[in-house]
Write a protein that holds these residues in place. Structure first.
Motif, PDB file in Angstrom:
ATOM      1  N   GLY A 227      31.813 -10.409  37.995  1.00  0.00           N
ATOM      2  CA  GLY A 227      32.210 -11.492  38.183  1.00  0.00           C
ATOM      3  C   GLY A 227      33.583 -12.132  38.991  1.00  0.00           C
ATOM      4  N   TRP A 228      32.927 -10.710  39.821  1.00  0.00           N
ATOM      5  CA  TRP A 228      34.043 -10.963  41.511  1.00  0.00           C
ATOM      6  C   TRP A 228      32.764 -11.497  42.653  1.00  0.00           C
ATOM      7  N   ARG A 229      31.678 -11.564  42.265  1.00  0.00           N
ATOM      8  CA  ARG A 229      30.519 -12.252  43.217  1.00  0.00           C
ATOM      9  C   ARG A 229      30.726 -14.077  42.891  1.00  0.00           C
ATOM     10  N   ASP A 230      30.492 -14.044  41.181  1.00  0.00           N
ATOM     11  CA  ASP A 230      30.742 -14.863  41.023  1.00  0.00           C
ATOM     12  C   ASP A 230      31.810 -15.895  41.700  1.00  0.00           C
ATOM     13  N   LEU A 231      33.107 -15.301  41.452  1.00  0.00           N
ATOM     14  CA  LEU A 231      34.876 -15.734  41.687  1.00  0.00           C
ATOM     15  C   LEU A 231      34.590 -15.959  43.262  1.00  0.00           C
ATOM     16  N   ASN A 232      33.614 -15.453  43.785  1.00  0.00           N
ATOM     17  CA  ASN A 232      33.144 -14.878  45.127  1.00  0.00           C
ATOM     18  C   ASN A 232      32.717 -16.249  46.203  1.00  0.00           C
ATOM     19  N   ALA A 233      31.763 -16.748  45.350  1.00  0.00           N
ATOM     20  CA  ALA A 233      31.524 -18.072  45.179  1.00  0.00           C
ATOM     21  C   ALA A 233      31.848 -19.510  45.559  1.00  0.00           C
ATOM     22  N   GLU A 234      33.296 -19.273  44.291  1.00  0.00           N
ATOM     23  CA  GLU A 234      33.763 -20.489  44.730  1.00  0.00           C
ATOM     24  C   GLU A 234      35.409 -20.275  45.923  1.00  0.00           C
ATOM     25  N   ALA A 235      35.488 -19.571  45.819  1.00  0.00           N
ATOM     26  CA  ALA A 235      36.416 -19.013  47.172  1.00  0.00           C
ATOM     27  C   ALA A 235      37.053 -19.853  48.193  1.00  0.00           C
ATOM     28  N   PRO A 236      38.481 -19.997  48.454  1.00  0.00           N
ATOM     29  CA  PRO A 236      38.940 -20.554  49.195  1.00  0.00           C
ATOM     30  C   PRO A 236      38.332 -20.235  50.401  1.00  0.00           C
ATOM     31  N   ARG A 237      38.613 -20.940  51.930  1.00  0.00           N
ATOM     32  CA  ARG A 237      37.536 -19.781  52.979  1.00  0.00           C
ATOM     33  C   ARG A 237      39.291 -19.570  53.653  1.00  0.00           C
ATOM     34  N   GLU A 238      40.305 -19.503  53.363  1.00  0.00           N
ATOM     35  CA  GLU A 238      41.103 -18.511  53.222  1.00  0.00           C
ATOM     36  C   GLU A 238      40.536 -17.197  53.030  1.00  0.00           C
ATOM     37  N   SER A 239      40.087 -16.708  52.032  1.00  0.00           N
ATOM     38  CA  SER A 239      40.030 -15.422  51.233  1.00  0.00           C
ATOM     39  C   SER A 239      38.480 -14.939  51.671  1.00  0.00           C
ATOM     40  N   THR A 240      38.829 -13.472  51.596  1.00  0.00           N
ATOM     41  CA  THR A 240      37.314 -12.721  52.561  1.00  0.00           C
ATOM     42  C   THR A 240      37.107 -11.964  50.667  1.00  0.00           C
ATOM     43  N   PHE A 241      36.467 -12.382  50.116  1.00  0.00           N
ATOM     44  CA  PHE A 241      36.025 -10.891  48.629  1.00  0.00           C
ATOM     45  C   PHE A 241      35.484  -9.742  49.833  1.00  0.00           C
ATOM     46  N   THR A 242      36.587  -8.551  48.882  1.00  0.00           N
ATOM     47  CA  THR A 242      36.069  -7.437  49.511  1.00  0.00           C
ATOM     48  C   THR A 242      35.691  -6.476  48.655  1.00  0.00           C
ATOM     49  N   ALA A 243      34.664  -5.607  48.455  1.00  0.00           N
ATOM     50  CA  ALA A 243      34.321  -4.826  46.919  1.00  0.00           C
ATOM     51  C   ALA A 243      34.569  -3.392  47.978  1.00  0.00           C
ATOM     52  N   SER A 244      34.632  -1.961  47.215  1.00  0.00           N
ATOM     53  CA  SER A 244      34.355  -0.848  48.010  1.00  0.00           C
ATOM     54  C   SER A 244      34.277   0.266  46.918  1.00  0.00           C
ATOM     55  N   ILE A 245      33.612   1.553  47.038  1.00  0.00           N
ATOM     56  CA  ILE A 245      33.987   2.751  46.138  1.00  0.00           C
ATOM     57  C   ILE A 245      34.167   3.022  47.731  1.00  0.00           C
ATOM     58  N   GLY A 246      35.829   4.156  46.938  1.00  0.00           N
ATOM     59  CA  GLY A 246      36.079   5.451  47.920  1.00  0.00           C
ATOM     60  C   GLY A 246      36.022   6.672  47.929  1.00  0.00           C
ATOM     61  N   PRO A 247      36.743   7.461  48.495  1.00  0.00           N
ATOM     62  CA  PRO A 247      36.721   9.186  47.621  1.00  0.00           C
ATOM     63  C   PRO A 247      37.579   9.278  46.212  1.00  0.00           C
ATOM     64  N   ASP A 248      38.292   8.430  45.689  1.00  0.00           N
ATOM     65  CA  ASP A 248      38.271   8.564  44.261  1.00  0.00           C
ATOM     66  C   ASP A 248      37.359   8.022  43.592  1.00  0.00           C
ATOM     67  N   GLY A 249      36.150   7.327  43.864  1.00  0.00           N
ATOM     68  CA  GLY A 249      35.189   6.926  42.939  1.00  0.00           C
ATOM     69  C   GLY A 249      35.464   6.264  42.019  1.00  0.00           C
ATOM     70  N   LEU A 250      36.862   5.427  42.498  1.00  0.00           N
ATOM     71  CA  LEU A 250      36.581   4.145  41.607  1.00  0.00           C
ATOM     72  C   LEU A 250      36.028   2.742  42.593  1.00  0.00           C
ATOM     73  N   LEU A 251      35.804   1.949  41.662  1.00  0.00           N
ATOM     74  CA  LEU A 251      35.679   0.202  42.006  1.00  0.00           C
ATOM     75  C   LEU A 251      36.733  -0.377  42.188  1.00  0.00           C
ATOM     76  N   THR A 252      37.330  -0.633  43.619  1.00  0.00           N
ATOM     77  CA  THR A 252      38.442  -1.679  43.684  1.00  0.00           C
ATOM     78  C   THR A 252      37.450  -2.765  44.553  1.00  0.00           C
ATOM     79  N   VAL A 253      38.082  -3.712  44.161  1.00  0.00           N
ATOM     80  CA  VAL A 253      37.658  -5.546  44.181  1.00  0.00           C
ATOM     81  C   VAL A 253      38.195  -6.176  44.388  1.00  0.00           C
ATOM     82  N   GLY A 254      39.032  -7.030  45.207  1.00  0.00           N
ATOM     83  CA  GLY A 254      40.023  -8.176  45.304  1.00  0.00           C
ATOM     84  C   GLY A 254      40.275  -8.946  46.584  1.00  0.00           C
ATOM     85  N   PHE A 255      40.423  -9.215  47.879  1.00  0.00           N
ATOM     86  CA  PHE A 255      40.360 -11.060  49.005  1.00  0.00           C
ATOM     87  C   PHE A 255      41.160 -10.174  49.475  1.00  0.00           C
ATOM     88  N   VAL A 256      41.297 -10.332  51.050  1.00  0.00           N
ATOM     89  CA  VAL A 256      42.364 -10.841  52.083  1.00  0.00           C
ATOM     90  C   VAL A 256      42.128 -12.223  52.316  1.00  0.00           C
TER      91      VAL A 256
END
Ligand SMILES: Cc1cc2nc3c(=O)[nH]c(=O)nc-3n(C[C@H](O)[C@H](O)[C@H](O)COP(=O)(O)OP(=O)(O)OC[C@H]3O[C@@H](n4cnc5c(N)ncnc54)[C@H](O)[C@@H]3O)c2cc1C
Length: 447
Positions: A227-256
């Motif tokens: 879903g994150w990948r598909d949303l990125n395809a239509e996202a405005p250029r002001e946004s930069t989508f990010t995804a990560s898995i860090g020390p907490d072992g959770l998947l964090t997705v969002g945008f700046v």
């Protein structure tokens, strides 16, 4: 001191530091605490004249040259072991002309200084995400940041370079003056000389930014990332989508989002709706706060190792490889942080042939980043990070030169591809046939 060293010192406006001198250890220490290189001499350059003197002296004395700006090369390429280090850090000034929307930036400046000076006028150019990174290395390799999807890479925003060549000549390089060199400096790294000044175009971005992040358990990862990948395809250029898995072992997705936060908030519910988030974060802050947000997490004094890839697509198989991190189920000892950052937008608008920077069709950049303190873990940290990134490699189309670490020639080939590498090799042969500047992701004059 030898006669040659005395001569060099007499010509300098800045200082010459030899081992044992006050300031020597500080000047040679860099971001990755694993790097412990001891130059035979360090020239703390006060201006372009010192850079010319240092290049000529190194060549006369047959010393290996290292060029140091922010010191963020993951393997410490800026600091030559037993060679001459051209320390640009005293050349850190930034002058902004708000009316012309231009910044003149000395070759040793850090990103934070450029951002701070430009933001006094509500202006900025694309810069990386950590303020203690050097403008020099970042720009010469390309320069990815939160504004790149809207305004292009950092190298796409350069109007002119002042360059000291391997012969000690000073050149002004623009699209019209030495155009082939301009092409090569736009992504070809520190291979062609020492840049003593960059001139950048600035953009009116205001001063505000927004970050939206939601964290999910890994068992929701496949659906969330689709879903994150598909949303990125239509996202405005002001946004930069990010995804990560860090020390907490959770998947964090969002945008700046850079610009008016209200305009970005509309996207936030769509991130939360990608699954059942266990945590949600919506942070409105100034652009300068955003640019310093990761300064501590990504700070100095830790041991570091990185691997990266460019991905042109992100299908289910790639999603699975990203989530598992080279292990059977995405868990295990010493797993690195893994992250994705979206490309596209203005980065892809520039025709690929226009710059040495390659892979403009990249969808996401992937980085596996390990950090630790105990030297006893070195071998295991390296092995796990390699395995983790190795699992994603079958889906990769190349690599960002500024994310390379110890890949050597194979990494340089992946970064540029055969056609650009041939053109860069010809340029190298013309401007640095003896390969005086080889402590970098090296383009060999011999191919
Ligand atoms: C914490 C961290 C965050 C990062 N974030 C980003 C990011 O958001 N976006 C991104 O694109 N990259 C990012 N990078 C990667 C970064 O672009 C590279 O590591 C880059 O090489 C750092 O440049 P530097 O000047 O700090 O490093 P240095 O180690 O000082 O220099 C690296 C190399 O660049 C060359 N060089 C540097 N300055 C000059 C100059 N003036 N003239 C000629 N050659 C020069 C030399 O070959 C030198 O060996 C990050 C790196 C780190 C460690």
């Amino acid at each position: 001191m030898t006669n040659a060293t005395n001569d060099l010192e007499a010509r300098l406006e800045g200082a010459l530091l030899l081992p044992g001198a006050a300031g020597y250890d500080g000047a040679r220490s860099v971001w990755n605490a694993m790097v412990d290189h001891r130059p035979r001499m360090i020239v703390r350059c006060a201006g372009v004249g010192d850079v010319v003197a240092a290049v000529r002296a190194a060549r006369d004395m047959d010393l290996e040259i290292g060029v140091r700006c922010g010191g963020h090369s993951v393997i410490g390429l800026g600091v030559p072991h037993d060679g001459l280090m051209i320390d640009l850090t005293p050349m850190a000034a930034v002058h902004v002309d708000p009316a012309a929307r231009r910044a003149r930036v000395q070759g040793g400046a850090l990103l934070g200084v450029l951002d701070a000076q430009a933001q006094r006028h509500g202006l900025a150019t694309t810069a990386g995400n950590v303020s203690h990174t050097g403008v020099g290395g970042l720009t010469l390799g390309g320069g990815m940041g939160w504004m790149a999807r809207k305004y292009g890479l950092t190298c796409d925003n350069v109007e002119s370079f002042e360059l000291v060549t391997a012969e000690g000549e000073v050149l002004r390089v623009t699209r019209d003056e030495h155009p082939e060199l301009f092409w090569g400096l736009s992504g070809g790294g520190g291979n062609f000389g020492v840049v003593t000044e960059f001139e950048f175009r600035l953009h009116e971005i205001g001063t505000r930014a927004l970050t939206v992040e939601c964290s999910f358990e890994l068992d929701q990862g496949v659906d969330v990332l689709r879903g994150w990948r598909d949303l990125n395809a239509e996202a405005p250029r002001e946004s930069t989508f990010t995804a990560s898995i860090g020390p907490d072992g959770l998947l964090t997705v969002g945008f700046v989002w850079v610009g008016d936060p209200e305009a970005g908030r509309g996207l936030a519910p769509r991130i939360a709706a990608l699954g059942r988030p266990v945590a949600e974060r919506v942070v409105e802050q100034s652009y300068l706060q955003l640019q310093r947000r990761d300064d501590v997490t990504d700070g100095h004094t830790l041991r570091r190792y990185w691997k990266g890839h460019f991905l042109r697509a992100f299908d289910d198989a790639a999603i699975g490889a990203f989530l598992r991190r080279g292990s059977a189920d995405g868990t295990g000892e010493h797993l690195p942080n893994v992250g994705l950052q979206a490309y596209g937008g203005a980065i892809a608008d520039v025709p690929d042939a226009d710059t040495a920077f390659a892979h403009r069709g990249t969808l996401f950049e992937y980085v596996a980043a390990a950090r630790w303190t105990d030297p006893g873990e070195d071998a295991d940290r390296f092995a796990v990070a390699r395995r983790c990134a190795g699992a994603v490699e079958p889906f990769a189309s190349g690599v960002y030169v500024n994310t390379l670490s110890d890949e050597g020639d194979a990494g340089v080939r992946r970064a540029y591809g055969p056609d650009k590498l041939a053109r860069l090799t010809a340029l190298k042969r013309r401007y640095d046939p003896q390969n005086a500047f080889h402590l970098n992701h090296n383009i060999r004059p011999t191919g």
